[in-house]
Design a protein around this motif. Structure first.
Motif, short mmCIF file in Angstrom:
data_model
loop_
_atom_site.label_atom_id
_atom_site.label_comp_id
_atom_site.label_asym_id
_atom_site.label_seq_id
_atom_site.Cartn_x
_atom_site.Cartn_y
_atom_site.Cartn_z
N UNK B 16 0.85 -1.19 0.00
CA UNK B 16 0.00 0.00 0.00
C UNK B 16 0.89 1.24 0.00
N UNK B 17 0.80 2.01 -1.04
CA UNK B 17 1.52 3.29 -1.12
C UNK B 17 0.48 4.36 -0.81
N UNK B 18 0.38 4.73 0.43
CA UNK B 18 -0.76 5.52 0.92
C UNK B 18 -0.81 6.91 0.31
N UNK B 19 -1.93 7.25 -0.33
CA UNK B 19 -2.08 8.63 -0.82
C UNK B 19 -2.35 9.57 0.35
#
Lengths: 204, 96
Positions: B16-19
């Motif tokens: 997960x590449x958190x926005x």
């Protein structure tokens, strides 16, 4: 008259012998002193060299130890060797920053449908060598997972061991995962959007 | 995950590449898709056969893509290391 001459001659002989003895003693002392001084100088000049050599050896040894530690924390092969020779308890330590950076790259790469499973596997293996807090985080999680913080992770890396019950009857025992979080100090742009950090969950 | 005999059955990786909240807010009402991560999985008996589901943000809401086959990079498979991870994880779990 002859007796006095004999006494004078004997006295001269004695003085000559005494003088020769003194001269010999002086020569011996001078030679000894010179030898001692030279030896001391050699010893003094060698000491820093030895110390320097020792420091170099220590630095080399330290860097090798660091490399070994990094290898032991980041390489499954080294872990295998440690396990084979020990009681299964590999030495405790921090995962190296290099591993965190590699994990960061590996996570970012997944956004373009690429996976480097070995990188995640190495990360999980490294985490198994760190202690886990015996009590779970008291706050419940929507997934129902019990979350145990992993202790001793480097700054900027948070990890938890997640323990979940499987819904699949075919599975034996709980489902164990490592959840890793790499928070960013400030937002950064990636794949057209600003990000606050990266997470990964590794489940076996 | 392991079966009842203790064998590894599945190796899964979720990313997960958190926005940022601002990015999420800006995506409301937009048709643009923002990739946020992916769920990868492989059967340990067929370690080269990975499947992937991309996780997206669309209109401010999370959305999963259809299943696909990702490109596998690096040294793989590593069956011995997977078994080692299983053993180590069980050791950690039993120490709790």
């Amino acid at each position: 008259m002859s007796a006095s001459l004999q006494r004078a001659s004997a006295t001269r002989s004695s003085l000559a012998v005494l003088g020769a003895a003194c001269l010999g003693l002086c020569v011996w002392l001078a030679v000894r002193q010179a030898f001692f001084d030279g030896g001391s100088r050699r010893a003094l000049t060698q000491l820093p060299q030895d110390a320097g050599g020792g420091a170099d050896a220590f630095a080399t040894e330290s860097s090798e130890a660091c490399a070994r530690q990094a290898e032991s924390l980041c390489s499954g092969a080294a872990a295998d060797e440690l396990t084979a020779h020990g009681d299964g308890q590999a030495p405790r330590g921090e995962p190296q920053e290099l591993c965190a950076q590699s994990l960061r790259t590996a996570i970012e790469t997944t956004l373009v449908s690429q996976i480097d499973p070995g990188e995640f596997l190495d990360t999980a293996l490294a985490l198994t060598r760190l202690d886990v807090r015996a009590t779970p985080i008291p706050e419940s999680h929507p997934s129902g997972a019990l979350r145990y913080p992993v202790l001793g992770t480097p700054e900027g890396v948070n990890a938890e061991l997640w323990v979940r019950r499987s819904d699949n009857a075919a599975h034996g025992g709980p489902v164990l995962s490592y959840r890793i979080s790499l928070p960013a100090a400030e937002g950064y742009l990636m794949e057209g959007a600003e990000r606050t950090g990266l997470d990964a969950e590794i489940t076996l | 995950m392991t079966d009842k005999s203790g064998q590894c059955k599945n190796f899964a990786i979720y990313t997960d590449c958190r926005p940022t909240p601002d990015t999420v807010r800006a995506s409301f009402g937009s048709a643009e898709q923002i990739p946020t991560g992916a769920l990868f999985s492989c059967d340990t008996e067929h370690p080269m056969e990975w499947t992937a589901k991309d996780c997206l943000l669309q209109g401010g809401m999370p959305k999963d893509s259809t299943q696909s086959q990702p490109a596998v990079r690096g040294q793989w498979p590593r069956t011995d290391d997977l078994n080692r991870l299983k053993t180590n994880l069980q050791r950690v779990y039993s120490s709790l």
